[in-house]
Design an enzyme around this catalytic site. Structure first.
Site, mmCIF file in Angstrom:
data_model
loop_
_atom_site.group_PDB
_atom_site.id
_atom_site.type_symbol
_atom_site.label_atom_id
_atom_site.label_comp_id
_atom_site.label_asym_id
_atom_site.label_seq_id
_atom_site.Cartn_x
_atom_site.Cartn_y
_atom_site.Cartn_z
ATOM 1 N N GLU A 214 -3.730 10.913 -11.813
ATOM 2 C CA GLU A 214 -4.445 9.884 -11.060
ATOM 3 C C GLU A 214 -3.539 8.685 -10.768
ATOM 4 O O GLU A 214 -3.619 8.072 -9.700
ATOM 5 C CB GLU A 214 -5.678 9.411 -11.822
ATOM 6 C CG GLU A 214 -6.820 10.422 -11.893
ATOM 7 C CD GLU A 214 -6.554 11.550 -12.877
ATOM 8 O OE1 GLU A 214 -5.791 11.316 -13.855
ATOM 9 O OE2 GLU A 214 -7.091 12.650 -12.668
ATOM 10 N N PHE B 173 -12.290 -5.957 13.356
ATOM 11 C CA PHE B 173 -11.508 -7.108 12.897
ATOM 12 C C PHE B 173 -10.150 -7.100 13.577
ATOM 13 O O PHE B 173 -9.421 -6.103 13.539
ATOM 14 C CB PHE B 173 -11.302 -7.110 11.386
ATOM 15 C CG PHE B 173 -10.490 -8.283 10.913
ATOM 16 C CD1 PHE B 173 -11.089 -9.506 10.669
ATOM 17 C CD2 PHE B 173 -9.114 -8.180 10.766
ATOM 18 C CE1 PHE B 173 -10.337 -10.605 10.273
ATOM 19 C CE2 PHE B 173 -8.351 -9.273 10.372
ATOM 20 C CZ PHE B 173 -8.972 -10.489 10.125
ATOM 21 N N GLU C 61 0.813 -1.217 0.000
ATOM 22 C CA GLU C 61 0.000 0.000 0.000
ATOM 23 C C GLU C 61 0.851 1.274 0.000
ATOM 24 O O GLU C 61 0.548 2.259 0.673
ATOM 25 C CB GLU C 61 -1.005 0.013 1.151
ATOM 26 C CG GLU C 61 -2.103 -1.029 0.993
ATOM 27 C CD GLU C 61 -3.307 -0.771 1.878
ATOM 28 O OE1 GLU C 61 -3.498 0.367 2.351
ATOM 29 O OE2 GLU C 61 -4.080 -1.728 2.088
ATOM 30 N N HIS D 278 0.458 -8.609 -2.251
ATOM 31 C CA HIS D 278 -0.754 -8.075 -1.615
ATOM 32 C C HIS D 278 -1.944 -8.763 -2.276
ATOM 33 O O HIS D 278 -2.176 -8.608 -3.469
ATOM 34 C CB HIS D 278 -0.844 -6.563 -1.795
ATOM 35 C CG HIS D 278 -1.887 -5.929 -0.933
ATOM 36 N ND1 HIS D 278 -2.214 -4.597 -1.021
ATOM 37 C CD2 HIS D 278 -2.688 -6.438 0.049
ATOM 38 C CE1 HIS D 278 -3.167 -4.306 -0.136
ATOM 39 N NE2 HIS D 278 -3.469 -5.417 0.516
ATOM 40 N N ASN E 257 -4.346 -11.344 3.490
ATOM 41 C CA ASN E 257 -5.763 -11.225 3.827
ATOM 42 C C ASN E 257 -6.427 -12.588 4.038
ATOM 43 O O ASN E 257 -7.571 -12.809 3.641
ATOM 44 C CB ASN E 257 -6.502 -10.434 2.737
ATOM 45 C CG ASN E 257 -6.344 -8.942 2.944
ATOM 46 O OD1 ASN E 257 -6.585 -8.414 4.029
ATOM 47 N ND2 ASN E 257 -5.914 -8.250 1.903
ATOM 48 N N ASP F 54 0.781 -8.985 2.680
ATOM 49 C CA ASP F 54 -0.569 -9.005 3.245
ATOM 50 C C ASP F 54 -1.386 -9.981 2.406
ATOM 51 O O ASP F 54 -1.746 -9.688 1.274
ATOM 52 C CB ASP F 54 -1.166 -7.596 3.191
ATOM 53 C CG ASP F 54 -2.590 -7.539 3.715
ATOM 54 O OD1 ASP F 54 -3.128 -8.585 4.127
ATOM 55 O OD2 ASP F 54 -3.177 -6.438 3.699
#
Length: 622
Positions: free
Chosen positions: A332, A549, A296, A405, A488, A486
């Site tokens: 962007e 969480f 991230e 990720h 998840n 990560d």
């Protein structure tokens, strides 16, 4: 606005509070009146508020959503308890630990003199009524109940409020009428309502204390509380070894995901990127790991902040953003996050680097092209992994570093499993290819050099120590491997089964009978022998900590045939956590923890080397 009997103008919110207080007084002599009035204990009469059942939303903010509190807490078919009007003088702390699933608790009209700090364990509570008691102090742990929407404390003896109430960003009604409350606090709620008072306590506009953050020297507000004890460093193996490597894995919470709607319990100053980035940087520097894998990290901050700042600490960086950046204009695209891998430039050479694009790989596999689930579920998720092939300048040993990720949503466990299956499949091919990588012919160490260009001779700092020849590996699984990131995913998931066991069947429960070509026809497998650095007795209590969480989703995996764990960064002080509802906060800049592990290289029974010409060696410059 309305008028009181004395002619004083009061807010609509305060009028509502006066009305609720009058209702509470009218029922003070009736035991269990909430049960009689509302039938709150009947089966399924009062389910947990739907706002707590987070559902996936569209847009990028969904990246930071998580499953809500464990289903074990919600396993009951009732969620309210009425103990009102029983003449209770005390409540056993075990009530709070045994009934953590409660959504409503009524303990009004008793003789309680305090709320026990253990009440902070009721993490899904949305309504607490403790009116008409003799309570003189509210514990700081009340701030753990961030799902509270109503906290009624009418007719007690409360003079002040804890700063922990500032965490209660969902609170709509704080009932304080009938208390000798500090005039300043009462004026705030009378004139501006509960939300304004909660915001004031959270942002602490009333004043600051003198505690300075040890890393960034910010002056922190009273809500910060005392800092936690340092996380322990656990030594698992202190025997001598010829070579070690340390790795840090850290999801740093991208700025665009750190919104007040997602992290309303965190003060705005602390949630700001300007505050968090400095603590993150100092934390990375403090750990001083050989390898740093960040998730991230957005494009702009990699190039303008981390890459530049970490160069002063001998780090060289490699970064890829998520693939959506390819379709965006530069303005962007610079905000798109991805994976950044840093390594000590004086210790390692980068031999190769590869992006692993899960979605693109999936839709280009011949066996998956015709699968609807591939296009509808896997392709829209543009998560990535970055693989880097390094060589130790001195020993010549080589290692593969992976930074990954994986998608977050628990409703898409099949997608997570497919992403990891693609990751392992690609790593297997890369490892086999990298066994044929030629030996290095120049190992001069360059500090602060540009990764994408040739370092200038003036920036070179050549090593004076003897540089070893490049090591040779006959098969891909011989190359040491670290996989950080990560994922998840938790224990029992298909993701962990695949990584640790090396194979999962095509009918695994996480795939939910969906079709993913050969993965579902033949199953998924990989040739590596992998284990979590934190497996066994040293497993962390959590790596992701939020009110709804708390669990382990981040990992450092290592190849057991070539590496062994020597040391690990431990848990957060559990005493500190009793008053902290979630991260980020003043002391922890992300909702994830940093993981750090040190490994030793196992000796090889047969070590083949390739002699290489490194060029003339010069004395190190002073």
């Amino acid at each position: 606005m309305g008028q009181s009997t004395s002619g004083e103008i009061v807010s609509e919110h305060w009028q509502q509070q006066l009305h609720l207080a009058a209702e509470a007084r009218a029922t003070s002599s009736t035991p269990h009146h909430h049960c009689r009035k509302e039938g709150v204990t009947r089966v399924n009469k009062a389910p947990i508020d739907s706002s707590l059942q987070q559902s996936p939303s569209q847009g990028e903010d969904e990246e930071r959503n998580r499953a809500t509190i464990d289903n074990e807490i919600r396993r009951q078919d009732w969620d309210a308890m009425d103990l009102s009007g029983q003449g209770l003088r005390a409540i056993s702390p075990s009530l709070f630990s045994d009934y953590m699933f409660l959504g409503k608790l009524f303990i009004d009209n008793n003789r309680l003199t305090r709320l026990h700090p253990a009440i902070g364990q009721l993490r899904v509570l949305v309504h607490l009524d403790a009116s008409n008691n003799q309570i003189s102090e509210v514990p700081e742990e009340i701030g753990m109940l961030v799902n509270l929407k109503a906290l009624l404390l009418f007719d007690n003896s409360i003079h002040s409020l804890p700063y922990g109430i500032g965490h209660l960003f969902k609170l709509d009604m704080l009932g304080v009428e009938g208390n000798p409350l500090d005039e300043d606090l009462k004026e705030e709620i009378v004139q501006n309502g509960t939300k304004a008072l909660v915001t004031r306590l959270r942002e602490n506009t009333a004043g600051e204390n003198n505690y300075l953050h040890k890393m960034c020297h910010y002056k922190l507000t009273n809500l910060a509380g005392p800092p936690p004890n340092d996380r322990d460093w656990h030594i698992l193996d202190d025997t001598s070894t010829t070579e070690t490597i340390s790795a840090l894995s850290y999801n740093i919470l991208c700025d665009k995901y750190a919104t007040s709607s997602q992290y309303g319990y965190t003060p705005s100053e602390v949630l700001s990127w300007n505050y968090r980035k400095r603590i993150i940087l100092e934390e990375i520097k403090e750990h001083d790991a050989d390898i740093v894998c960040l998730q991230e990290v957005d494009n702009e901050n990699f190039n303008t902040y981390f890459r530049h700042e970490l160069a002063y600490n001998d780090y060289r960086g490699i970064f890829w953003p998520k693939t959506r950046a390819k379709t965006m204009a530069d303005k962007e695209a610079k905000l798109v996050d991805g994976c950044a891998t840093f390594f000590k430039n004086s210790k390692y050479l980068c031999l190769d680097k590869q992006l692993i694009d899960f979605a693109n790989t999936a839709i280009n596999r011949p066996d998956m092209k015709g699968e609807h689930d591939t296009f509808n579920r896997v392709m829209p998720r543009d998560h990535i992994a970055v693989a880097v092939f390094l060589e130790n300048r001195v020993t010549g040993s080589r290692i593969i570093i992976v930074n990954a990720h994986i998608f977050w949503d628990p409703a898409f466990n099949d997608v997570k499993l497919v992403q990891v299956a693609i990751l392992m499949e690609q790593l297997s091919m890369l490892a086999d290819r990298w066994t044929k990588h030629p030996p290095c012919k120049d190992k001069a160490a360059f500090r602060h050099s540009d990764l994408d260009g040739d370092p200038s001779p003036s920036a070179a700092e050549e090593l004076s120590i003897e540089l070893g020849p490049s090591m040779e590996y006959s098969i891909g699984t011989q190359i040491p491997l670290l996989i950080c990131g990560d994922f998840n995913s938790g224990a029992g998931s298909g993701v962990l089964d695949l990584i640790t066991q090396g194979r999962v069947p095509g009918k695994h429960a996480d795939l939910a009978n969906r079709g993913y070509g050969n993965f579902t026809r033949d199953g998924m497998s990989h040739p590596f022998s992998l284990k979590s650095a934190y497996s066994g007795a040293e497993e962390l209590s959590f790596t992701n900590y939020t009110p709804n969480f708390t669990g382990v989703v981040d990992y450092i995996w290592y190849s057991t045939n070539s590496l062994q764990v020597r040391g690990l960064l431990g848990n957060v002080d559990p005493t500190y956590l009793k008053k902290v509802p979630g991260f980020p906060n003043y002391h922890f800049p992300s909702d994830h923890l940093a993981l750090r592990a040190e490994f030793g290289f196992k000796s090889r029974k047969e070590r083949k080397v390739v002699e290489a010409d490194f060029g003339p060696q010069k004395e190190a410059r002073s």
